[in-house]
Enzyme design. Structure first.
Site, PDB file in Angstrom:
ATOM      1  CG  HIS A   1      -1.804   4.699  -8.090  1.00 17.96           C
ATOM      2  ND1 HIS A   1      -3.564   4.329  -7.636  1.00 17.96           N
ATOM      3  CD2 HIS A   1      -0.911   4.313  -8.127  1.00 17.96           C
ATOM      4  CE1 HIS A   1      -3.041   2.841  -7.890  1.00 17.96           C
ATOM      5  NE2 HIS A   1      -1.562   3.022  -8.222  1.00 17.96           N
TER       6      HIS A   1
ATOM      7  CD  GLU B   1      -2.644  -1.679  -5.149  1.00 19.76           C
ATOM      8  OE1 GLU B   1      -3.308  -0.216  -5.672  1.00 19.76           O
ATOM      9  OE2 GLU B   1      -2.203  -1.812  -5.877  1.00 19.76           O
TER      10      GLU B   1
ATOM     11  CG  HIS C   1       0.197   1.364  -4.045  1.00 20.80           C
ATOM     12  ND1 HIS C   1       1.301   0.589  -4.025  1.00 20.80           N
ATOM     13  CD2 HIS C   1      -0.470   1.573  -5.066  1.00 20.80           C
ATOM     14  CE1 HIS C   1       1.393   0.023  -5.675  1.00 20.80           C
ATOM     15  NE2 HIS C   1       0.018   0.471  -6.182  1.00 20.80           N
TER      16      HIS C   1
END
Length: 332
Positions: free
Chosen positions: A106, A309, A175
């Site tokens: 991420h 996502e 997210h």
């Protein structure tokens, strides 16, 4: 179009003030803060007229400054995992920080979810902007990024754009963790899910795709018709779903299409997701453990939410490329 309001949400010492943008339609209210483009609330009416906030999060800025599970945030520069934090671009090796087992996750230690974005109101929504300098988190190139949220009726649209001065991997997503029964509900076992994907990506023991694109047919990953999440989780190897479902091959023409639907029969709440991206990561909050408190003091245990996502395939910088993104969600 939605009513658009803005108010102060707090201040990060040495970095600046954080604003909250509020988008209101007749049935939906969406709240977004400029820290990490985080969706802090989505409030919608159930079939009996009650209003539920269906995304997990925190009551105040302090919670979002830590936010180890990325509640509601925009992820960048690269969502999901990069194997061993390594990739090669234009013949040069790059090493990223390792923050998820042996991998980079991420965007690194201080990705797009951790910084304050600029913002301005647009018709029916808000546009957030960020300049990520060359070498940020050891990624090449200066990146100008923008994320635009607009609300029209029951449809929230998210438009992502990024431009770099050098070749660099980009994979942006949101997210948010959803529970259509309302945040703070114990689990998502009574939700029905369907995902319009004929194949998925198996992963190894550190959640990196193995390189195989496997048909979903005759596996627990066949979600092409609605299934209850609770019983299906008992059939999935490991702690739950945390897999990319393949909507198209990376590099194919980007056309927006519906990719997923989740229904909560008790409340009557429906969430439909469409995207231009080649994949959607379906995650069932396997690594929540109830160890910290969310909004209203709620505990968030394992399987208390789901994420959808929309993004490029995981580890795409090493296994493929695709850099455009548009996503849209609809609630009723």
């Amino acid at each position: 179009m939605a009513l658009v309001l803005m108010e102060e949400f707090g201040e990060v010492p040495g970095e600046g003030r954080v604003q909250k943008w509020i988008l209101k339609s007749s049935n939906i209210t969406v709240e977004i803060i400029t820290l990490g483009c985080i969706i802090t609330a989505i409030k919608c009416k159930g079939k009996n007229g009650e209003v539920n906030d269906i995304v997990l999060g925190y009551d105040d800025l302090e919670g979002y400054l830590a936010n180890p599970k990325y509640f509601g945030a925009v992820i960048g520069r690269v969502a999901n995992r990069i194997a061993k934090g390594r990739f090669v671009v234009d013949g040069k090796d790059y090493q990223l920080a390792i923050n998820n087992g042996p991998n980079s996750l991420h965007g690194g230690l201080r990705g797009f979810s951790k910084v304050i974005w600029g913002s301005e109101g647009v018709e029916g929504g808000v546009r957030l902007t960020l300049t990520s300098p060359d070498g940020d988190q050891n990624y090449p190139g200066e990146v100008q990024a923008s994320v635009t949220y607009t609300l029209e009726g029951d449809t929230l649209s998210i438009q992502y754009q990024a431009r770099s001065t050098r070749t660099t991997p980009i994979n942006l997503t949101n997210h948010s963790y959803f529970n259509l029964a309302g945040q703070g509900s114990a689990d998502i076992y009574d939700h029905e899910v369907s995902i319009n994907a004929p194949t998925y990506l198996p992963v190894d023991d550190v959640m990196i795709p193995t390189g195989e694109v496997r048909p979903v047919e005759h596996t627990p990953f066949d979600l092409r018709r609605p299934v209850l999440i609770g019983p299906r989780l008992k059939e999935v190897p490991g702690p739950g779903f945390d897999h990319n479902f393949c909507l198209s091959s990376p590099g194919d023409a980007w056309t927006e299409r519906m990719c997923a639907r989740v229904f909560h029969p008790a409340s009557g709440c429906v969430m439909e997701v469409s995207t231009t991206q080649p994949g959607v990561q379906f995650y069932t909050a396997n690594f929540l453990d109830g160890s910290f408190k969310g909004k209203g003091g709620a505990s968030y245990p394992k399987h208390s939410a789901f994420c959808l996502e929309t993004q490029n395939w995981p580890d795409a910088v090493n296994q493929g490329n695709n850099l455009k993104h548009k996503a849209k969600s609809h609630w009723s």
